[in-house]
Design an enzyme around this catalytic site. Structure first.
Site, mmCIF file in Angstrom:
data_model
loop_
_atom_site.group_PDB
_atom_site.id
_atom_site.type_symbol
_atom_site.label_atom_id
_atom_site.label_comp_id
_atom_site.label_asym_id
_atom_site.label_seq_id
_atom_site.Cartn_x
_atom_site.Cartn_y
_atom_site.Cartn_z
ATOM 1 N N ARG A 71 3.480 9.432 -3.969
ATOM 2 C CA ARG A 71 3.636 10.539 -3.600
ATOM 3 C C ARG A 71 5.002 11.287 -4.291
ATOM 4 O O ARG A 71 5.428 12.351 -4.703
ATOM 5 C CB ARG A 71 3.735 10.885 -2.179
ATOM 6 C CG ARG A 71 2.311 10.883 -1.383
ATOM 7 C CD ARG A 71 2.364 10.505 -0.051
ATOM 8 N NE ARG A 71 0.776 10.649 0.531
ATOM 9 C CZ ARG A 71 -0.019 9.842 0.545
ATOM 10 N NH1 ARG A 71 0.202 8.532 -0.271
ATOM 11 N NH2 ARG A 71 -1.122 9.802 0.956
ATOM 12 N N ARG A 114 -5.353 -7.479 -0.850
ATOM 13 C CA ARG A 114 -4.849 -7.818 0.572
ATOM 14 C C ARG A 114 -5.676 -8.880 1.264
ATOM 15 O O ARG A 114 -5.404 -9.608 1.878
ATOM 16 C CB ARG A 114 -5.151 -6.509 1.591
ATOM 17 C CG ARG A 114 -4.085 -5.322 1.089
ATOM 18 C CD ARG A 114 -3.770 -4.346 2.155
ATOM 19 N NE ARG A 114 -3.464 -2.897 1.478
ATOM 20 C CZ ARG A 114 -1.887 -3.006 1.463
ATOM 21 N NH1 ARG A 114 -1.106 -3.877 1.527
ATOM 22 N NH2 ARG A 114 -1.708 -1.714 0.709
ATOM 23 N N ARG A 125 -15.932 2.666 -6.135
ATOM 24 C CA ARG A 125 -15.551 3.306 -5.048
ATOM 25 C C ARG A 125 -15.727 4.866 -5.350
ATOM 26 O O ARG A 125 -15.913 5.457 -6.179
ATOM 27 C CB ARG A 125 -13.912 3.069 -4.901
ATOM 28 C CG ARG A 125 -13.568 1.837 -4.482
ATOM 29 C CD ARG A 125 -12.058 1.380 -4.346
ATOM 30 N NE ARG A 125 -11.595 2.064 -3.278
ATOM 31 C CZ ARG A 125 -10.316 2.022 -3.033
ATOM 32 N NH1 ARG A 125 -9.350 1.620 -3.708
ATOM 33 N NH2 ARG A 125 -9.936 2.629 -1.635
ATOM 34 N N LYS A 130 -12.809 0.249 0.433
ATOM 35 C CA LYS A 130 -11.574 -0.183 -0.113
ATOM 36 C C LYS A 130 -11.826 -0.904 -1.620
ATOM 37 O O LYS A 130 -12.503 -0.759 -2.039
ATOM 38 C CB LYS A 130 -10.733 -1.047 1.032
ATOM 39 C CG LYS A 130 -10.519 0.014 2.324
ATOM 40 C CD LYS A 130 -9.690 0.905 2.001
ATOM 41 C CE LYS A 130 -9.304 1.867 3.337
ATOM 42 N NZ LYS A 130 -8.734 3.106 3.032
ATOM 43 N N GLN A 151 -5.923 9.989 2.012
ATOM 44 C CA GLN A 151 -6.013 10.436 0.482
ATOM 45 C C GLN A 151 -6.704 11.624 0.096
ATOM 46 O O GLN A 151 -6.290 12.322 -0.519
ATOM 47 C CB GLN A 151 -6.733 9.272 -0.141
ATOM 48 C CG GLN A 151 -5.998 7.819 -0.243
ATOM 49 C CD GLN A 151 -6.814 6.804 -0.944
ATOM 50 O OE1 GLN A 151 -8.186 6.816 -1.277
ATOM 51 N NE2 GLN A 151 -6.259 5.634 -1.122
ATOM 52 N N ASP A 170 -5.134 -0.582 6.522
ATOM 53 C CA ASP A 170 -5.144 -1.446 5.399
ATOM 54 C C ASP A 170 -4.474 -2.923 6.085
ATOM 55 O O ASP A 170 -4.557 -4.082 5.476
ATOM 56 C CB ASP A 170 -3.966 -1.268 4.523
ATOM 57 C CG ASP A 170 -4.340 -0.140 3.461
ATOM 58 O OD1 ASP A 170 -5.644 -0.008 3.294
ATOM 59 O OD2 ASP A 170 -3.527 0.696 2.872
ATOM 60 N N SER A 187 -9.048 10.303 6.208
ATOM 61 C CA SER A 187 -8.572 9.923 4.970
ATOM 62 C C SER A 187 -7.278 10.455 4.743
ATOM 63 O O SER A 187 -7.378 11.881 4.395
ATOM 64 C CB SER A 187 -9.699 9.796 3.929
ATOM 65 O OG SER A 187 -8.952 9.696 2.682
ATOM 66 N N LYS A 240 3.717 1.804 -0.866
ATOM 67 C CA LYS A 240 2.942 2.043 -2.028
ATOM 68 C C LYS A 240 2.499 3.517 -1.830
ATOM 69 O O LYS A 240 2.765 4.507 -2.810
ATOM 70 C CB LYS A 240 1.959 1.196 -1.884
ATOM 71 C CG LYS A 240 0.742 1.568 -2.794
ATOM 72 C CD LYS A 240 -0.090 0.270 -3.382
ATOM 73 C CE LYS A 240 -1.155 -0.083 -2.347
ATOM 74 N NZ LYS A 240 -2.350 1.003 -2.359
HETATM 75 C C1 S3P Z 1 -3.580 5.776 1.314
HETATM 76 C C2 S3P Z 1 -4.586 6.003 2.367
HETATM 77 C C3 S3P Z 1 -5.669 4.955 2.882
HETATM 78 C C4 S3P Z 1 -5.013 3.656 2.588
HETATM 79 C C5 S3P Z 1 -4.526 3.548 1.109
HETATM 80 C C6 S3P Z 1 -3.262 4.216 0.926
HETATM 81 C C7 S3P Z 1 -2.710 6.739 1.061
HETATM 82 O O1 S3P Z 1 -6.662 5.287 2.264
HETATM 83 O O2 S3P Z 1 -6.021 2.892 2.787
HETATM 84 O O3 S3P Z 1 -4.062 2.085 0.752
HETATM 85 O O4 S3P Z 1 -1.556 6.592 0.264
HETATM 86 O O5 S3P Z 1 -2.880 8.028 1.344
HETATM 87 P P1 S3P Z 1 -7.507 6.574 3.142
HETATM 88 O O6 S3P Z 1 -6.714 7.532 3.315
HETATM 89 O O7 S3P Z 1 -8.705 6.693 2.144
HETATM 90 O O8 S3P Z 1 -7.986 5.892 4.197
#
Ligand code: S3P
Length: 459
Positions: free
Chosen positions: A27, A397, A123, A346, A170, A319, A168, A22
């Site tokens: 990306r 999940r 969130r 999450k 993200q 995750d 993180s 995913k």
């Molecule tokens: C992800 C980073 C994680 C993960 C999410 C996907 C990503 O989150 O929990 O399912 O693709 O960068 P965080 O970066 O907020 O921890």
């Protein structure tokens, strides 16, 4: 609501390739949209979260199509070439779409309205709003920095040097994507290393990304204004999705399952390391590199033992705690998981949702603000004598983890809503049934198991 029931199942057997990763799929689409020319993606995850990213990128001007051979073609707009969408971007259940796209769009001179489903609207977005504001974007968000929000992208973006307050990927990736259309060097400092798919793919498409490891973390510097050039990308199978069949294989007696072509990036494999610590019979074969490291992973039924999972492992298995809790429930002894604060934000408050699920299954546990201790049952949970009903809180999940618990239990486990499984693992039911799992809608008669499956034992 689409309830699903997992019935105690016979041995799980066979091999299969879980769907595409995913994180890497999001990306690939976003960077393809930012590159000049064509990016051909093989193995893209066709789950709702990723399809949501594709739809949003189309509204931003990229041409994205699925070809007859199952690959995806992205014709990008080049760095800084996205156009203002003429409608609200609705990113459904996907935090990754929301946060990474905010980054990508933040350094384009345009206005964007963003929303999502009830889970995503709960969130926190402050974690990306803060650094992206420093780069020149501005935001009007709901209370608590939640969606829906309006973003005004920066007309004159400025580079930043930013230390992540939370581990993180993200947030790191949002900043790196914003940096693409920002002059000069943008630097992100992470105290704990998080998944580096963005860094790898940015380099693959021609960006200058310098990574200096520092202690447990890293300093990542990216030079703005690169001419990204579209290239083929192969997406590995998602280790976070493989985890469900792997834990089912470990906990259902007599099982042996092989998950093929699974991503083994060391920043993603904390669950496999933990399962090995627990005594799992997990073997890796055919290790190879396809832009990201991949391997075939075989799990055979094992008597697991409780362990203390170090908090520093959390970013590499963030995750996977719900499915680890299921493995821990079958183990002999107590499993202690620490450093879980991020689970609270999450798709659901995953710590509370896992705890409530364990309770419904009669499994003893202790939950703290960022801690979970599960007392293992040394086999199927005996407290689950009448079956259990699990509340999934719009969280894929949680749904998949407790279905796996049901496969290795003595009574069925029903999750209230399997609909959200499609966000990350479309076809999960068929995939597991082909291995011999008995998962079906409540009241539905057992389907014949396909593939190598031995078929389940109806309760
Ligand atoms: C992800 C980073 C994680 C993960 C999410 C996907 C990503 O989150 O929990 O399912 O693709 O960068 P965080 O970066 O907020 O921890």
């Amino acid at each position: 609501m689409q309830p699903l029931t997992a019935h105690p199942s016979g041995p799980l057997r066979g091999q299969a390739r879980p769907p595409g990763d995913k994180s890497i799929s999001h990306r690939a689409l976003m960077l393809g949209a930012s590159a000049i020319g064509e990016t051909r993606i093989a193995g893209l995850l066709e789950g709702e979260d990723v399809l949501g990213t594709a739809a949003a990128l189309r509204k931003l001007g990229a041409a994205i199509v699925r070809l007859a051979d199952g690959t995806w073609r992205v014709q990008g707009r080049g760095t800084g070439g996205l156009v203002e969408p003429d409608d609200v971007l609705d990113l459904g259940n996907s935090g990754t779409s929301a946060r990474l796209l905010l980054g990508l769009m933040a350094t384009h001179d345009m206005k964007v309205f963003l929303t999502g489903d009830a889970s995503l609207r709960r969130r926190p977005m402050g974690r990306v709003i803060e650094p992206l504001s420093r780069m020149g974007a501005s935001f009007e968000a709901r209370q608590g920095n939640r969606l829906p929000l309006l973003m005004r992208g920066a007309a004159l973006p400025v580079p930043i040097r930013y230390e992540l307050p939370v581990a993180s990927a993200q947030v790191k990736s949002a900043i790196l994507l914003a940096a693409l259309n920002t002059p000069g060097t943008t630097t992100v400092i992470e105290r704990e290393a998080t998944r580096d798919h963005s860094e790898r793919m940015l380099r693959h498409l021609g960006a200058e990304v310098r990574v200096t490891r520092a202690g447990k973390g890293a300093e990542i510097a990216i030079t703005g204004g690169p001419e990204l050039v579209g290239k083929p990308i192969t997406v590995p199978a998602d280790p976070s999705s493989a985890a469900f069949a792997i834990v089912a294989g470990l906990t259902v007696p007599g099982s042996a399952v092989t998950m093929q072509g699974v991503g083994t990036n060391p920043l993603r494999t904390g669950l496999f390391a933990t399962l090995k610590d627990m005594g799992a019979d997990l073997t890796l074969a055919n290790a190879r590199d396809d832009g990201e490291p991949i391997a075939d992973i075989t799990a055979r039924h094992s008597m697991l033992k409780g362990v203390v999972v170090p908090p520093e492992r959390a970013p590499s298995m963030i995750d996977e705690y719900p499915i680890l809790a299921v493995a821990a429930a079958h183990a002999r002894g107590t499993t202690v998981m620490k450093g879980l604060a991020e689970l609270r934000v999450k798709e659901s408050d995953r710590l509370a949702a896992v705890a409530a699920g364990l309770e419904a299954c009669g499994i003893t546990f202790r939950m703290g603000e960022d801690l979970l201790e599960v007392d293992g049952c040394a086999g199927p949970p005996p407290g689950l004598d009448k079956g259990a009903a699990i509340v999934t809180h719009m969280d894929h999940r949680i749904a998949m983890s407790f279905l796996v618990l049901g496969l290795g239990a003595r009574r069925p486990v029903t999750v209230d809503d399997g609909e959200f499984i499609d966000t990350s693992f479309p076809g999960f039911g068929d995939f597991m049934r082909a291995l011999g799992a008995d998962i079906r809608a409540p009241g539905e008669v057992q389907m014949a198991a396909g593939g190598h499956g031995a078929g389940g034992t109806p309760a």
